[in-house]
Design a protein around this motif. Sequence first.
Motif, PDB file in Angstrom:
ATOM      1  N   LYS A  15       0.387  -1.489  -0.171  1.00 64.87           N
ATOM      2  CA  LYS A  15      -0.285   0.082   0.119  1.00 64.87           C
ATOM      3  C   LYS A  15       1.187   1.447   0.071  1.00 64.87           C
ATOM      4  O   LYS A  15       0.773   2.367  -0.696  1.00 64.87           O
ATOM      5  N   SER A  34      -0.974  11.196   8.503  1.00 63.47           N
ATOM      6  CA  SER A  34      -1.288  10.816   9.871  1.00 63.47           C
ATOM      7  C   SER A  34      -0.398  10.797  10.791  1.00 63.47           C
ATOM      8  O   SER A  34       0.703  11.087  10.895  1.00 63.47           O
ATOM      9  N   ARG A  38       3.787   4.803  16.312  1.00 63.82           N
ATOM     10  CA  ARG A  38       4.677   3.885  16.135  1.00 63.82           C
ATOM     11  C   ARG A  38       5.963   4.248  16.091  1.00 63.82           C
ATOM     12  O   ARG A  38       6.014   5.409  15.528  1.00 63.82           O
ATOM     13  N   ARG A  41      10.427   4.085  10.632  1.00 65.37           N
ATOM     14  CA  ARG A  41      10.885   2.999  10.836  1.00 65.37           C
ATOM     15  C   ARG A  41      12.911   3.985   9.586  1.00 65.37           C
ATOM     16  O   ARG A  41      12.531   5.037   9.285  1.00 65.37           O
ATOM     17  N   TYR A  50       4.847  10.023   8.254  1.00 69.32           N
ATOM     18  CA  TYR A  50       3.841  10.246   9.553  1.00 69.32           C
ATOM     19  C   TYR A  50       4.441  11.229  10.255  1.00 69.32           C
ATOM     20  O   TYR A  50       6.232  11.162   9.697  1.00 69.32           O
ATOM     21  N   GLU A  69     -10.521  10.280  12.350  1.00 68.31           N
ATOM     22  CA  GLU A  69     -10.701   9.045  13.017  1.00 68.31           C
ATOM     23  C   GLU A  69      -9.124   8.979  13.723  1.00 68.31           C
ATOM     24  O   GLU A  69      -8.785   9.463  13.551  1.00 68.31           O
ATOM     25  N   ALA A  71      -7.427   4.842  15.051  1.00 65.90           N
ATOM     26  CA  ALA A  71      -7.551   3.739  15.686  1.00 65.90           C
ATOM     27  C   ALA A  71      -6.372   3.028  15.956  1.00 65.90           C
ATOM     28  O   ALA A  71      -5.244   3.334  16.031  1.00 65.90           O
ATOM     29  N   VAL A  73      -3.903   0.142  15.807  1.00 66.57           N
ATOM     30  CA  VAL A  73      -3.642  -0.982  14.788  1.00 66.57           C
ATOM     31  C   VAL A  73      -2.238  -1.795  15.205  1.00 66.57           C
ATOM     32  O   VAL A  73      -1.047  -0.864  15.327  1.00 66.57           O
ATOM     33  N   TYR A  78      -2.784   5.250  15.843  1.00 70.85           N
ATOM     34  CA  TYR A  78      -2.573   6.171  14.566  1.00 70.85           C
ATOM     35  C   TYR A  78      -4.375   6.912  13.986  1.00 70.85           C
ATOM     36  O   TYR A  78      -5.126   6.288  14.584  1.00 70.85           O
ATOM     37  N   GLY A  79      -4.288   8.093  13.798  1.00 68.95           N
ATOM     38  CA  GLY A  79      -5.214   8.956  13.534  1.00 68.95           C
ATOM     39  C   GLY A  79      -4.891  10.355  12.551  1.00 68.95           C
ATOM     40  O   GLY A  79      -3.399  10.328  12.061  1.00 68.95           O
ATOM     41  N   THR A  80      -6.360  11.079  11.673  1.00 71.82           N
ATOM     42  CA  THR A  80      -5.759  11.193  10.406  1.00 71.82           C
ATOM     43  C   THR A  80      -6.303  12.741  10.675  1.00 71.82           C
ATOM     44  O   THR A  80      -7.278  12.423  11.942  1.00 71.82           O
ATOM     45  N   ASP A  98      -4.171   6.600   3.749  1.00 69.33           N
ATOM     46  CA  ASP A  98      -3.499   5.323   3.578  1.00 69.33           C
ATOM     47  C   ASP A  98      -4.464   4.749   5.279  1.00 69.33           C
ATOM     48  O   ASP A  98      -3.771   5.093   5.857  1.00 69.33           O
ATOM     49  N   ILE A  99      -5.251   4.180   5.386  1.00 72.52           N
ATOM     50  CA  ILE A  99      -5.434   3.920   6.500  1.00 72.52           C
ATOM     51  C   ILE A  99      -6.308   2.549   6.767  1.00 72.52           C
ATOM     52  O   ILE A  99      -7.004   1.886   5.526  1.00 72.52           O
ATOM     53  N   ASP A 100      -6.356   1.763   8.054  1.00 70.98           N
ATOM     54  CA  ASP A 100      -6.379   0.624   8.193  1.00 70.98           C
ATOM     55  C   ASP A 100      -8.532   0.418   8.200  1.00 70.98           C
ATOM     56  O   ASP A 100      -8.829   1.452   8.213  1.00 70.98           O
ATOM     57  N   GLY A 103     -11.070   2.622  10.121  1.00 72.07           N
ATOM     58  CA  GLY A 103     -10.460   3.992   9.780  1.00 72.07           C
ATOM     59  C   GLY A 103     -11.647   4.522   8.591  1.00 72.07           C
ATOM     60  O   GLY A 103     -12.519   5.139   8.676  1.00 72.07           O
ATOM     61  N   ARG A 145       1.522  -9.127  12.726  1.00 69.10           N
ATOM     62  CA  ARG A 145       0.993  -8.727  10.963  1.00 69.10           C
ATOM     63  C   ARG A 145       0.086  -9.687  10.190  1.00 69.10           C
ATOM     64  O   ARG A 145      -1.549  -9.528   9.413  1.00 69.10           O
TER      65      ARG A 145
HETATM   66  P1  5GP Z   1       2.926   0.964   9.301  1.00 71.45           P
HETATM   67  O1  5GP Z   1       2.494   0.865  10.677  1.00 71.45           O
HETATM   68  O2  5GP Z   1       2.513  -0.463   8.895  1.00 71.45           O
HETATM   69  O3  5GP Z   1       2.534   2.495   8.303  1.00 71.45           O
HETATM   70  O4  5GP Z   1       0.842   1.432   9.438  1.00 71.45           O
HETATM   71  C1  5GP Z   1      -0.281  -0.388  10.192  1.00 71.45           C
HETATM   72  C2  5GP Z   1      -1.671   0.276   9.743  1.00 71.45           C
HETATM   73  O5  5GP Z   1      -2.207   1.624  10.189  1.00 71.45           O
HETATM   74  C3  5GP Z   1      -2.050   0.555   7.903  1.00 71.45           C
HETATM   75  O6  5GP Z   1      -3.119  -0.335   7.935  1.00 71.45           O
HETATM   76  C4  5GP Z   1      -2.719   1.570   7.908  1.00 71.45           C
HETATM   77  O7  5GP Z   1      -3.437   2.074   6.972  1.00 71.45           O
HETATM   78  C5  5GP Z   1      -3.125   1.616   8.785  1.00 71.45           C
HETATM   79  N1  5GP Z   1      -2.690   3.947   9.188  1.00 71.45           N
HETATM   80  C6  5GP Z   1      -1.981   4.591   9.053  1.00 71.45           C
HETATM   81  N2  5GP Z   1      -2.542   5.500   9.308  1.00 71.45           N
HETATM   82  C7  5GP Z   1      -3.888   5.966   9.990  1.00 71.45           C
HETATM   83  C8  5GP Z   1      -4.943   6.553  10.587  1.00 71.45           C
HETATM   84  O8  5GP Z   1      -4.550   8.128  10.594  1.00 71.45           O
HETATM   85  N3  5GP Z   1      -5.901   6.121  11.039  1.00 71.45           N
HETATM   86  C9  5GP Z   1      -5.948   4.753  10.740  1.00 71.45           C
HETATM   87  N4  5GP Z   1      -7.324   4.238  11.580  1.00 71.45           N
HETATM   88  N5  5GP Z   1      -5.170   3.474   9.802  1.00 71.45           N
HETATM   89  C10 5GP Z   1      -4.034   4.077   9.614  1.00 71.45           C
END
Ligand code: 5GP
Length: 201
Positions: A15, A34, A38, A41, A50, A69, A71, A73, A78-80, A98-100, A103, A145
């Motif tokens: 993604k 977002s 976390r 990396r 981020y 929103e 959540a 994860v 993570y938040g928008t 790009d959200i879960d 979200g 994961r």
């Molecule tokens: P990663 O840590 O691998 O970048 O992301 C982990 C998950 O968190 C992914 O499914 C990604 O789409 C989701 N994610 C990233 N930003 C947000 C956000 O702002 N809100 C929500 N609900 N999920 C998010």
Amino acid sequence: MGLIFVISAPSGTGKTTICKELGKQMPEFIFSVSYTTRPKRNLEVDSVDYHFINEKTFMKMLKEKEFLEWAEVHGNKYGTSAKFVEVALKSGKDLLLDIDVQGAKKIKNIHKDSVAIFVLPPSIDELKNRLLNRRSNSLAEMEKRLRVASEEIRNSIFYDYVVINDNIQKAVEKIKSIVVAEKHTQNRMRSIISQKYIRKL
Ligand code: 5GP
Ligand code: ADP
């Protein structure tokens, strides 16, 4: 008003790679960055990939209703940003989120005309390979994961579109086609047609 396109996928599907490519090929798109608790990396850049913040700052923002929103994860929050989305939409820009799955459901409830796209890996074995190749997660992280992935895939039925990421360029092309089609549906064209043509006939 702009449109919201939500992209979700099990972690490791590709993604982030797809969103970066979409950003290059469709520069008119605005990517919503977002906020997350976390850890960053290796190759990630703060405020680009981020906004990396600590738990205390996240909770303060949450209390002050700064998230449209949010959540939890894989054990991180993570938040928008509500403000960022509002400003972008009002200026007529289209947004990529790009959200879960959690979200995506919340965004659909708030913005009924948002478009939700779920990206699938070609197979679970290939998903494992991609998670291993990324080398940014420990083995325990990877297993976590993969467990979450099955639940996410079950939720793909709530999405408007499903795209399989077997080949990155092909997946990007398919998503670009969805964007073009969605911007020309009757719902969105009706007011333009009425203002530009019917009133003048
Ligand atoms: P990663 O840590 O691998 O970048 O992301 C982990 C998950 O968190 C992914 O499914 C990604 O789409 C989701 N994610 C990233 N930003 C947000 C956000 O702002 N809100 C929500 N609900 N999920 C998010
Ligand atoms: P996500 O954001 O969904 O967690 P990433 O974009 O970080 O996934 O991709 C995970 C790994 O898979 C990366 O190493 C990336 O280069 C690789 N990848 C992405 N798309 C493809 C593809 N179509 N074919 C092969 N490898 C891919």
